[in-house]
Design a protein around this motif. Structure first.
Motif, mmCIF file in Angstrom:
data_model
loop_
_atom_site.group_PDB
_atom_site.id
_atom_site.type_symbol
_atom_site.label_atom_id
_atom_site.label_comp_id
_atom_site.label_asym_id
_atom_site.label_seq_id
_atom_site.Cartn_x
_atom_site.Cartn_y
_atom_site.Cartn_z
ATOM 1 N N ALA A 150 0.827 -1.203 0.000
ATOM 2 C CA ALA A 150 0.000 0.000 0.000
ATOM 3 C C ALA A 150 0.864 1.257 0.000
ATOM 4 N N ASN A 151 1.960 1.219 0.752
ATOM 5 C CA ASN A 151 2.837 2.385 0.815
ATOM 6 C C ASN A 151 3.534 2.622 -0.520
ATOM 7 N N LEU A 152 3.965 1.543 -1.175
ATOM 8 C CA LEU A 152 4.630 1.687 -2.470
ATOM 9 C C LEU A 152 3.654 2.137 -3.551
ATOM 10 N N ASN A 153 2.425 1.654 -3.496
ATOM 11 C CA ASN A 153 1.413 2.144 -4.440
ATOM 12 C C ASN A 153 1.169 3.633 -4.250
ATOM 13 N N TYR A 154 1.196 4.083 -3.005
ATOM 14 C CA TYR A 154 1.018 5.505 -2.715
ATOM 15 C C TYR A 154 2.183 6.325 -3.272
ATOM 16 N N LEU A 155 3.410 5.831 -3.075
ATOM 17 C CA LEU A 155 4.575 6.538 -3.608
ATOM 18 C C LEU A 155 4.558 6.554 -5.136
ATOM 19 N N ALA A 156 4.109 5.450 -5.748
ATOM 20 C CA ALA A 156 4.010 5.406 -7.204
ATOM 21 C C ALA A 156 2.996 6.424 -7.701
ATOM 22 N N ALA A 157 1.882 6.564 -6.981
ATOM 23 C CA ALA A 157 0.863 7.531 -7.381
ATOM 24 C C ALA A 157 1.375 8.961 -7.245
ATOM 25 N N LYS A 158 2.148 9.240 -6.201
ATOM 26 C CA LYS A 158 2.712 10.582 -6.041
ATOM 27 C C LYS A 158 3.696 10.905 -7.161
ATOM 28 N N ALA A 159 4.546 9.930 -7.498
ATOM 29 C CA ALA A 159 5.486 10.156 -8.589
ATOM 30 C C ALA A 159 4.748 10.319 -9.919
ATOM 31 N N ASN A 160 3.703 9.538 -10.115
ATOM 32 C CA ASN A 160 2.908 9.671 -11.336
ATOM 33 C C ASN A 160 2.214 11.026 -11.397
ATOM 34 N N TYR A 161 1.751 11.511 -10.240
ATOM 35 C CA TYR A 161 1.136 12.836 -10.190
ATOM 36 C C TYR A 161 2.146 13.920 -10.567
ATOM 37 N N GLU A 162 3.364 13.788 -10.083
ATOM 38 C CA GLU A 162 4.390 14.773 -10.421
ATOM 39 C C GLU A 162 4.698 14.737 -11.914
ATOM 40 N N GLN A 163 4.728 13.527 -12.495
ATOM 41 C CA GLN A 163 4.947 13.426 -13.941
ATOM 42 C C GLN A 163 3.805 14.087 -14.706
ATOM 43 N N ASN A 164 2.575 13.893 -14.227
ATOM 44 C CA ASN A 164 1.418 14.512 -14.880
ATOM 45 C C ASN A 164 1.471 16.032 -14.763
ATOM 46 N N ARG A 165 1.979 16.544 -13.658
ATOM 47 C CA ARG A 165 2.150 17.998 -13.520
ATOM 48 C C ARG A 165 3.110 18.513 -14.585
ATOM 49 N N GLN A 166 4.249 17.837 -14.714
ATOM 50 C CA GLN A 166 5.238 18.278 -15.694
ATOM 51 C C GLN A 166 4.685 18.170 -17.118
ATOM 52 N N THR A 167 3.949 17.094 -17.381
ATOM 53 C CA THR A 167 3.360 16.930 -18.712
ATOM 54 C C THR A 167 2.323 18.005 -18.990
ATOM 55 N N LEU A 168 1.518 18.330 -17.977
ATOM 56 C CA LEU A 168 0.515 19.380 -18.163
ATOM 57 C C LEU A 168 1.176 20.715 -18.472
ATOM 58 N N VAL A 169 2.208 21.062 -17.729
ATOM 59 C CA VAL A 169 2.899 22.331 -17.978
ATOM 60 C C VAL A 169 3.494 22.335 -19.382
ATOM 61 N N ALA A 170 4.082 21.213 -19.788
ATOM 62 C CA ALA A 170 4.640 21.125 -21.130
ATOM 63 C C ALA A 170 3.552 21.301 -22.184
ATOM 64 N N ASN A 171 2.385 20.704 -21.959
ATOM 65 C CA ASN A 171 1.283 20.843 -22.917
ATOM 66 C C ASN A 171 0.765 22.274 -22.975
ATOM 67 N N VAL A 172 0.713 22.940 -21.820
ATOM 68 C CA VAL A 172 0.265 24.333 -21.792
ATOM 69 C C VAL A 172 1.234 25.220 -22.572
ATOM 70 N N VAL A 173 2.526 25.031 -22.306
ATOM 71 C CA VAL A 173 3.529 25.859 -22.997
ATOM 72 C C VAL A 173 3.501 25.583 -24.501
ATOM 73 N N THR A 174 3.405 24.303 -24.865
ATOM 74 C CA THR A 174 3.348 23.960 -26.293
ATOM 75 C C THR A 174 2.107 24.547 -26.954
ATOM 76 N N SER A 175 0.963 24.435 -26.282
ATOM 77 C CA SER A 175 -0.274 24.997 -26.834
ATOM 78 C C SER A 175 -0.204 26.514 -26.920
ATOM 79 N N TRP A 176 0.460 27.141 -25.965
ATOM 80 C CA TRP A 176 0.641 28.593 -25.982
ATOM 81 C C TRP A 176 1.394 29.017 -27.242
ATOM 82 N N PHE A 177 2.491 28.327 -27.537
ATOM 83 C CA PHE A 177 3.264 28.674 -28.718
ATOM 84 C C PHE A 177 2.531 28.256 -29.994
ATOM 85 N N ASP A 178 1.765 27.169 -29.950
ATOM 86 C CA ASP A 178 0.924 26.815 -31.105
ATOM 87 C C ASP A 178 -0.077 27.927 -31.399
ATOM 88 N N TRP A 179 -0.634 28.483 -30.322
ATOM 89 C CA TRP A 179 -1.601 29.572 -30.475
ATOM 90 C C TRP A 179 -0.939 30.802 -31.095
#
Length: 479
Positions: A150-179
């Motif tokens: 359970a603890n490792l699943n929680y840590l995996a979810a936190k790391a996945n959340y951080e990856q999703n944050r970075q991906t979201l920011v990258a998508n926002v910046v890319t979409s900004w320049f696309d615009w």
């Protein structure tokens, strides 16, 4: 040979029962993670680069666009997909608390009161109270394995959340320049329509004076209609780019972003890309995948220990009386203390199959990790190669655009003097337009590829030394 070391926090309670299990039972399963997974042959440098400067954080700051930073903050707060990921982390955190609770005794209180009438017509009251406690001894470490998973699943979810944050920011910046690129292309198409209209006016005027041929009039009208069609198509593209950006920000897609004049920045500097081994411990996606491997390993240990007997203690204290007020008076107080041993005897191979499924899932997760690892390396290598190619293309296209502009001006001047046909003018204009639009697109591709490279390297978009930069994550995780 590079060895992978991952640090993860989990607590294993060293209870007396666990100590007894270690002393009395020596066949508890150890980690089944493939030893080859913990080491891999990783090159010292990337294929087309010998630079070993560590990857720097705060890559978002290099664009120097305050409005873009505000949009990133808005997306981190309001993007619906990221908020869903944050709730996933919170759910797994509660499941971790559930796993911790298994180490504590269960305590239940039961209070009953009733009134009944017998066949003889006698009415009687009956009240009872019972306090019962049960506790399972973690003698084989089964509960510890469940808690670790359970603890490792929680840590995996936190790391996945951080990856999703970075991906979201990258998508926002890319979409900004696309615009921005879509707006610049729209302005270019509008200018093309204006030039085509001016050319048509000049040619029609010359035709009326007997200077130009009717063919030139038809060709210029066709050119104007073509440019109007291209303009309409680009208007739709620009609106769609606006709506894509608005959805990333968590807004309603009404295409209402401000219509201010912006330009695409040109990034000519190289970024520090470190060594291939760096991204193993820095990229959140890889950390998440590794935690999932360890979680599956803990799940296999739990499935294996499910086949062992369970030892539990049960204690209870109860009292009953005719009146509710007489309960716990001490006259009829009863208590009991029981110990129980439960062992699976026959389940037609069900527990063995469950353990085998857990083992196969572990092997499957190991391959997922290796696939994620080599995909991460591939993303970086491809981004490095693409950036080098785009830089060469930009320089060549810039020179082509300057030559095309000069050729367009010269062709129209020669046409007015009767030296070339109007077809030559149209060809020169087409080359000029192609070069101008290609230049905008290549600049945008350079920016998009640079963002892909930053994310592939695991570089953070914030300054990791500034705690204030992590405020957005705290808002989503702890709201």
């Amino acid at each position: 040979m590079l060895r992978f070391f991952y640090r993860y926090k989990y607590s294993v309670k060293l209870t007396p029962s666990l100590l007894i299990a270690v002393l009395l039972y020596g066949c508890a399963s150890s980690s089944q993670v493939d030893k080859q997974l913990r080491s891999a042959n990783v090159p010292q440098n990337w294929q087309f680069s010998e630079k070993t400067i560590p990857v720097a954080g705060n890559w978002l700051g290099q664009f120097k666009q305050p409005k873009l930073n505000l949009m990133v903050d808005e997306a981190l707060l309001n993007n619906q997909t990221l908020r869903q990921n944050a709730y996933d982390v919170q759910i797994l955190e509660q499941q971790l608390l559930q796993a911790d609770a298994d180490f504590w005794p269960d305590l239940d209180l039961t209070l009953n009161t009733g009134r009944s009438k017998s066949i003889n017509g006698v009415i009687s009251n009956n009240s009872s109270v019972e306090l019962e406690s049960s506790y399972e001894l973690d003698i084989w470490g089964k509960l510890s394995a469940a808690q670790k998973q359970a603890n490792l699943n929680y840590l995996a979810a936190k790391a996945n959340y951080e990856q999703n944050r970075q991906t979201l920011v990258a998508n926002v910046v890319t979409s900004w320049f696309d615009w921005i690129a879509a707006k610049q292309l729209l302005a270019l198409y509008e200018q093309r329509v204006k030039n085509a209209q001016q050319n048509l006016d000049i040619i029609e005027s010359g035709y009326q004076q007997g200077i130009n041929a009717a063919l030139d009039v038809y060709l210029s009208r066709n050119e104007l209609n073509t440019e109007l069609s291209n303009l309409a198509e680009q208007q739709v593209t620009q609106i769609q780019a606006t709506r894509s950006l608005e959805r990333l920000l968590g807004r309603y897609p009404d295409a209402s972003l401000t219509n201010e004049q912006l330009s695409l920045p040109l990034l000519t500097n190289d970024i520090p890309i470190g060594m291939p081994s760096d991204i193993i411990s820095r990229k959140p996606e890889l950390l998440s995948s590794w935690y999932q491997v360890l979680a599956q390993d803990a799940g296999l240990a739990f499935a294996h220990k499910q086949r062992f007997p369970s030892i539990s203690l049960r204690a209870s204290i109860s009292d009953s009386a005719d009146e509710l007020s007489d309960l716990l008076s001490g006259s009829s107080l009863a208590w009991s203390l029981l110990g129980g041993l439960t062992a699976p005897l026959f389940k037609a191979g069900d527990l063995k199959a469950i353990e085998e499924i857990a083992r196969l899932r572990l092997k499957q997760q190991e391959q997922i990790y290796l696939d994620t690892l080599y995909n991460a390396f591939s993303s970086v290598e491809n981004a490095i190669t693409t950036e080098n190619s785009l830089k060469l293309r930009y320089q060549s296209t810039l020179a082509a655009q300057q030559n095309a502009d000069a050729a367009e001006t010269l062709a129209f001047e020669q046409y007015q003097r009767g030296l070339v046909t109007y077809t030559t003018v149209l060809e020169a204009q087409s080359r000029s337009f192609t070069a101008q639009s290609a230049l905008i697109q290549i600049k945008n591709q350079l920016l998009a590829n640079r963002i892909v490279l930053h994310v592939a390297l695991g570089g953070d978009f914030t300054d990791t030394n500034n705690l204030q930069d992590n405020k957005q994550e705290d808002v989503l995780i702890n709201e």
